[in-house]
Design a protein around this motif. Structure first.
Motif: not given
Ligand code: PLP
Length: 412
Positions: A24-28, A395, A20-22, A360
């Motif tokens: 560098h501001g991107k979806r992991l 992905d 759920q975290r990002e 990300g």
């Protein structure tokens, strides 16, 4: 190609807090699963629950908590044993695949391997399945031969056959390469090695987490794997050993719990599997691994394999269309686990991994603990994307977009 996911990836992803975290501001986009996988909440909760409610030293006490801790620890062993179709006596907790392989090196190798004996390995082994045997060979005067590979990155079967003609005492090979993804036919190789009189050691670190495993059908003497590559905690792993061999083997480490009796004149050993579990074990880790097995069983290992095969086929298709990318290993997803290693032009894999990280996308770069294979392929390093149950076609699209960006940055 058809982008049909056999798993409900959106639903699965919700079970993994870290996804759920990002970054560098991107979806992991986590594509470093061959190094370690992420943990679902069920696994995290199981270890928290164990420490909060049941913690004590298993096998040591008659008080309530010790009994509960024993039940949780042994319950986890039963789950793992049935996951690979082994008995609980044959399922030994270790710290991971590396320790499992070292256990075989010391427990079996020290007392059975003699000067001049042959140990057969393959050119696609992880260092964990090379270095213990090199140390054993140095200590005993045994020699090591490595089975070569075909251009496609599969085992050279003729070479394997020639080496079997030399009556090796140990044949140790990976079920699935962590670099090439190549899946070896562990049942056939084990049967052939046994006819040649060898014991067979299968490195299942990259196979057990990703496909159905049946040690009886595989017919191997030993199978090693790690919990952290199959949604479980770090620091816990398994060595499966065939009962008859474990019975006659010497202990690996010694101390508490692995003994039956200790006198000033000597000691006798505990029953299986405890003979190989000296000292206080990582019981919380074992409980977490049991929860990971439950989670994987709730999906079904055949579906896990089918999902990864579909993702791998898609990734291979996308990469083969992409100018300047060299992919290593088989190009048919059926022959391969969910591992795609590649290089792009002269871009160093570490630079590639850093650039992808900014988008990300987490991949691994380096020699992947397989330096003999890097030397054989004449490359210093590679980039590697590896998949698991929470990865989607999106992905892989994110990976390909990040690769396009890298190509522009490096003006290829
Ligand atoms: N064998 C293979 C094929 C691996 O990929 C790895 C880890 O990457 C290992 C063995 C060693 O596993 P661990 O570091 O968990 O002991």
């Amino acid at each position: 190609m058809l982008r049909s996911e056999s798993l409900r990836v959106d639903e699965i992803r919700k079970d993994f807090p870290i996804l759920q975290r990002e970054v560098h501001g991107k979806r992991l986009v986590y594509l470093d699963n061959a190094a370690t996988t992420q943990r679902p909440k069920a696994v995290i909760d199981a270890t928290v629950e164990y420490y909060s409610q049941h913690n004590a030293n298993p096998h040591r006490g008659v008080h309530q908590l010790s009994l509960e801790a024993t039940e949780a620890f042994e319950g986890a062993r039963s789950k793992v044993a049935s996951f690979i179709n082994a008995s609980t006596e044959e399922t030994i907790f270790t710290r991971g695949a590396t320790e499992s392989l070292n256990l075989v090196r010391y427990g079996w190798g020290n007392s059975h391997v003699k000067t001049g004996d042959l140990i057969v390995l393959t050119m696609m082994e992880h260092h964990s399945n090379i270095v213990p045997w090199q140390l054993l060979a140095k200590q005993t005067g045994a020699r090591i031969e490595f089975v070569g590979l075909t251009k496609e990155g599969k085992l050279d079967e003729d070479h394997f056959e020639r080496l079997m003609g030399q009556s090796p005492s140990i044949v140790a090979f990976t079920h699935c390469s962590n670099v090439l993804g190549t899946i070896n036919d562990a049942a056939r190789l084990s049967a052939r090695a046994k006819r040649a009189g060898a014991i067979t050691v299968v490195d299942g670190a990259q196979s057990v987490p990703h496909m159905p495993t049946d040690v009886r059908a595989m017919g191997c003497d030993f199978l090693a794997f790690s919990g952290h590559k199959m949604l479980g905690p770090t620091g816990i792993g398994i060595l499966y050993g065939r009962r008859a061999i474990l019975e006659e083997m010497e202990p690996f480490q010694s101390g508490g719990d692995m003994i039956k009796q200790v006198h000033t004149t000597g000691a006798t050993w505990n029953d299986l599997p405890y003979k190989f579990e000296a000292g206080t074990q990582d019981s919380a880790g074992a409980v977490g691994l049991g929860a990971a097995v439950d989670y994987l069983n709730s999906i079904g290992m055949k579906r896990v394999r089918d999902h990864e095969m579909a993702l791998t086929a898609y990734a291979l298709e996308q990469m083969s269309k992409f100018p300047g990318i060299t992919v290593y290993g088989p190009m048919n997803a059926k022959d391969k686990g969910g591992v795609v290693s590649f290089n792009m032009g002269d871009i160093h894999p570490h630079d590639m991994a850093s650039l992808l990280d900014e988008e990300g996308v987490a991949i691994r770069s380096g020699h992947h603990c397989a330096q003999p294979l890097m030397e054989l392929l004449d490359v210093p390093a590679m980039s590697r994307a590896s998949f698991y149950i929470y990865n989607s076609f999106d992905d892989i699209d994110a990976l390909m977009q990040a690769l396009s960006k890298a190509r522009n940055v490096f003006c290829l």
